[in-house]
Motif scaffolding. Structure first.
Motif, PDB file in Angstrom:
ATOM      1  N   SER A 198     -10.404   0.876  -6.308  1.00  0.00           N
ATOM      2  CA  SER A 198      -9.334   1.895  -5.733  1.00  0.00           C
ATOM      3  C   SER A 198      -8.258   1.908  -6.662  1.00  0.00           C
ATOM      4  O   SER A 198      -7.707   0.694  -7.171  1.00  0.00           O
ATOM      5  N   ILE A 199      -7.463   2.971  -6.808  1.00  0.00           N
ATOM      6  CA  ILE A 199      -6.383   3.055  -7.731  1.00  0.00           C
ATOM      7  C   ILE A 199      -5.255   3.492  -6.814  1.00  0.00           C
ATOM      8  O   ILE A 199      -3.996   3.296  -6.978  1.00  0.00           O
ATOM      9  N   GLN A 200      -5.637   3.850  -5.468  1.00  0.00           N
ATOM     10  CA  GLN A 200      -4.455   4.514  -4.619  1.00  0.00           C
ATOM     11  C   GLN A 200      -3.913   3.094  -4.036  1.00  0.00           C
ATOM     12  O   GLN A 200      -2.922   3.325  -3.169  1.00  0.00           O
ATOM     13  N   SER A 201      -4.502   2.009  -4.369  1.00  0.00           N
ATOM     14  CA  SER A 201      -3.751   0.844  -3.662  1.00  0.00           C
ATOM     15  C   SER A 201      -2.652   0.346  -4.404  1.00  0.00           C
ATOM     16  O   SER A 201      -1.799  -0.501  -3.896  1.00  0.00           O
ATOM     17  N   LEU A 202      -2.510   0.668  -5.601  1.00  0.00           N
ATOM     18  CA  LEU A 202      -1.467   0.263  -6.337  1.00  0.00           C
ATOM     19  C   LEU A 202       0.046   0.708  -6.374  1.00  0.00           C
ATOM     20  O   LEU A 202       0.026   1.888  -5.592  1.00  0.00           O
ATOM     21  N   GLY A 203       1.337  -0.079  -6.489  1.00  0.00           N
ATOM     22  CA  GLY A 203       2.422   0.516  -6.159  1.00  0.00           C
ATOM     23  C   GLY A 203       2.724  -0.025  -4.624  1.00  0.00           C
ATOM     24  O   GLY A 203       2.209  -0.556  -4.081  1.00  0.00           O
ATOM     25  N   GLU A 204       4.134   0.376  -4.527  1.00  0.00           N
ATOM     26  CA  GLU A 204       4.859   0.172  -3.092  1.00  0.00           C
ATOM     27  C   GLU A 204       4.219   1.161  -2.106  1.00  0.00           C
ATOM     28  O   GLU A 204       4.181   2.153  -2.194  1.00  0.00           O
ATOM     29  N   LYS A 205       3.981   0.609  -0.927  1.00  0.00           N
ATOM     30  CA  LYS A 205       3.481   1.423   0.152  1.00  0.00           C
ATOM     31  C   LYS A 205       4.206   1.076   1.336  1.00  0.00           C
ATOM     32  O   LYS A 205       4.600  -0.021   1.715  1.00  0.00           O
ATOM     33  N   ARG A 206       4.771   2.372   2.000  1.00  0.00           N
ATOM     34  CA  ARG A 206       5.470   2.199   3.195  1.00  0.00           C
ATOM     35  C   ARG A 206       4.541   2.229   4.492  1.00  0.00           C
ATOM     36  O   ARG A 206       3.514   2.915   4.495  1.00  0.00           O
ATOM     37  N   ILE A 207       4.796   0.954   5.039  1.00  0.00           N
ATOM     38  CA  ILE A 207       4.072   0.772   6.399  1.00  0.00           C
ATOM     39  C   ILE A 207       4.939   0.904   7.580  1.00  0.00           C
ATOM     40  O   ILE A 207       5.928   0.091   7.511  1.00  0.00           O
TER      41      ILE A 207
END
Length: 229
Positions: free
Chosen positions: A42-51
């Motif tokens: 997966s490449i969409q898992s990279l970077g900061e994610k708002r949860i």
């Protein structure tokens, strides 16, 4: 004769050794290729994610794990774990909210501890009732993923029924032998939508459980299969 044998040995033995090295290196290369071939990543898992993290209560159930303990685990613990496991390529920006009281009793939300027996309607009810309870103060479009924490001590078949799971993609699709995981759209009564990943973990779930199901929500889908983050 002896001289010929010595000359033969000087030529043949190094030749066999050379052939052995070639074969061995090819086998090692194939072994290494197999070990590093992890399949689609997966490449969409990279970077900061708002949860968005919401701890929910039920009118007929009392929390047993202190709020600060839950917060430390799902905010500080999960954030640190994600950064470490991704070597700094991924991170979590958590918005923690709790307690949020739901309108119905626990019995209307609890699910089976077995994946194939989970009522996806109850999973949707938990998520959308949570969204309804906070929709006036939350812009759902500003979050990538959502974690809902039922504030009730849970063991298989007790409390909420299942300790931890990924709902979107996952249980919302109805886990069956032939099911195809997908991200489904969730809506409040007024029509506000959320299309990101959703995972659910009871107040007593450990960090490993939260991380495992967050990664399912995080990684995404390709060709009808959930990816590794």
């Amino acid at each position: 004769m002896k001289r010929r044998f010595m000359m033969f040995g000087r030529i043949i033995i190094p030749l066999f050794f050379f052939i052995f090295l070639i074969i061995n290196n090819e086998a090692l290369a194939k072994s290494t290729d197999n070990e590093v071939d992890l399949g689609p990543q997966s490449i969409q898992s990279l970077g900061e994610k708002r949860i968005l993290i919401v701890v929910v209560r039920f009118p007929d159930a009392t929390p047993t794990t202190p709020m600060e303990t839950v917060k430390k685990r799902v905010v500080n613990g999960l954030s640190k774990y994600v950064v470490e496991q991704s070597y700094g390529l991924a991170s979590v920006n958590a918005d923690f909210r709790g307690y949020v009281m739901l309108s119905d009793s626990l019995s209307l939300y609890e699910i089976s501890p077995y994946n194939f027996r989970v009522d996806k309607g109850r999973v949707r009810k938990l998520i959308e009732d949570t969204m309804n309870a906070i929709e006036r103060e939350v812009d759902f479009s500003s979050y990538d993923h959502m974690l809902i924490v039922p504030a009730v001590h849970t063991m298989p078949g007790k409390g909420y029924g299942m300790i931890c799971y990924c709902a979107n993609p996952g249980m919302l699709s109805g886990v069956r032998r032939s099911y195809t995981p997908m991200y489904l759209t969730l809506r409040t009564a007024s029509g506000k939508e959320f299309k990101g990943g959703v995972f659910v973990g009871a107040e007593n779930a450990n960090l490993g459980m939260f991380a495992h199901d967050y990664f399912h929500a995080l990684a995404g889908i390709k060709d009808g299969k959930r990816l590794a983050p």
